[in-house]
Design an enzyme around this catalytic site. Sequence first.
Site, mmCIF file in Angstrom:
data_model
loop_
_atom_site.group_PDB
_atom_site.id
_atom_site.type_symbol
_atom_site.label_atom_id
_atom_site.label_comp_id
_atom_site.label_asym_id
_atom_site.label_seq_id
_atom_site.Cartn_x
_atom_site.Cartn_y
_atom_site.Cartn_z
ATOM 1 N N GLY A 70 0.787 -1.307 0.117
ATOM 2 C CA GLY A 70 -0.107 0.033 -0.108
ATOM 3 C C GLY A 70 0.883 1.275 0.087
ATOM 4 N N THR A 71 1.872 1.415 0.617
ATOM 5 C CA THR A 71 2.915 2.351 0.603
ATOM 6 C C THR A 71 3.467 2.747 -0.447
ATOM 7 O OG1 THR A 71 3.252 2.180 3.297
ATOM 8 C CG2 THR A 71 4.705 3.423 1.758
ATOM 9 N N ASN A 150 -8.489 3.536 8.366
ATOM 10 C CA ASN A 150 -7.755 2.182 9.137
ATOM 11 C C ASN A 150 -7.972 2.468 10.668
ATOM 12 O OD1 ASN A 150 -5.850 4.651 8.386
ATOM 13 N ND2 ASN A 150 -4.321 3.232 9.603
ATOM 14 N N GLN A 180 -7.849 -0.622 3.330
ATOM 15 C CA GLN A 180 -8.777 -1.223 4.276
ATOM 16 C C GLN A 180 -10.196 -1.627 3.668
ATOM 17 O OE1 GLN A 180 -7.988 -2.363 7.174
ATOM 18 N NE2 GLN A 180 -6.118 -1.365 7.413
ATOM 19 N N SER A 200 -3.259 -3.338 -0.666
ATOM 20 C CA SER A 200 -2.088 -4.214 -0.009
ATOM 21 C C SER A 200 -2.421 -5.611 0.262
ATOM 22 C CB SER A 200 -1.631 -3.567 1.346
ATOM 23 O OG SER A 200 -0.549 -4.407 1.916
ATOM 24 N N HIS A 202 -1.478 -8.079 2.450
ATOM 25 C CA HIS A 202 -1.314 -8.580 3.756
ATOM 26 C C HIS A 202 -2.686 -8.211 4.496
ATOM 27 C CE1 HIS A 202 0.213 -5.589 6.510
ATOM 28 N NE2 HIS A 202 0.396 -5.058 5.259
ATOM 29 N N THR A 238 12.540 -7.323 -11.041
ATOM 30 C CA THR A 238 11.963 -8.309 -11.057
ATOM 31 C C THR A 238 10.655 -8.599 -10.291
ATOM 32 O OG1 THR A 238 14.236 -9.622 -11.616
ATOM 33 C CG2 THR A 238 12.457 -10.995 -10.880
ATOM 34 N N CYS A 326 0.838 0.412 10.822
ATOM 35 C CA CYS A 326 1.658 0.600 9.417
ATOM 36 C C CYS A 326 2.298 2.236 9.803
ATOM 37 C CB CYS A 326 0.427 1.062 8.529
ATOM 38 S SG CYS A 326 -0.457 -0.277 8.084
#
Length: 384
Positions: A70-71, A150, A180, A200, A202, A238, A326
């Site tokens: 996300g960042t 969040n 979120q 994101s 995770h 990559t 985060c």
Amino acid sequence: MEIYLDNSATTRAYPEVVDIIRKTMLEDYGNPSSMHMKGVDAEKYVRTAKELIADTLKCKPDNILFTSGGTESDNTALIGAASAAARRGKHIITTQIEHPAVLETCEYLSKQGYEITYLPVDGEGRLRLDKLREALRDDTIILSVMHTNNEIGALQPIEEIGQILREVNPDTLFHVDAVQGYGKYNIIPKKCGIDLMSVSGHKLHGPKGVGFLYMSDRVRLRPVIFGGGQQKGLRSGTENVPGIAGMGEAIRITYEHIDEDVDRLRELKEYAVGRLKQMDDIIINGYNNGVSAPHIISISIKDVRAEVMLHALEARGVYVSSGSACASNKPAISATLKAIGLDKSLLDSTIRLSMSVYTTREEMEYALDSIEEETGKLRRFVRR
């Protein structure tokens, strides 16, 4: 007993996600840029994940750019789009309750000569649409708004915002941080007028270190990472095949039964809110009569410091948050709580409970019992 209620920070991966990551690291471990069959096999995972994501967004696979999370997606969207549009204007609008990945990027851009307008929110954390109309200008190039906050779970009226942009300044790019919200809502960028959207892996039972950025066809980005020219030169390096494959699998599973899972989460949240409302001097933030994220509950407990409550619950096997993991693991007063006008005495007394598909009714009952009991114990130390 271990009860994990910090799913807005990160989630436990689905077993199937672990399996596909293992396979791409031990068997199909080729470089997707290689021309031999090992490379071709690896590239199939990347292509499949793109197609899965595109299907959930009703867009083309080419609209998806893989990132490290996300960042990076937020940074790439704001810096890349601002750089590309600098000749047209240097005015950017965002809100006071954005994630640091947006706020810190805006701060960086302000030092590069861009003008940033930070819009206020109401007491429930929703953007003031009248203030948005007033702030939009001919030289406004980007509007960045979080889909789901969040910390308190506040939802922004994304479709209404998109409509305002179309009416007032259709040239303004609309960026949405959906870290979120994606996986909890069926977000269709074209329908909402979204040009850029950050996600994101995770946060929805995929691996850490991988995410994606949706880009509409009209978006022009200048890359912020340079190298071998992968992903059409927009994000060299990559591709993280295990991460991308794992995220794709998590998205496939999530969207196969998103409606039933979200309904169950909302029922669990309503039960928890009902219990919390019966407890003395506990305030629920951003609830907005249920118009909020199904998995996030923010509560302020009078006369009890958040960090003290966090560790008291931890001793009972209940894991919650006292802020945004985060941002950092260093305690700080939340800008979001300030922006919604929370009483100063409660700013350091707020914890977040965030659920996932793995959270059960029994776990929530135990967590709420623990909050009630520990609140009574801890208040005895400060009340006379």
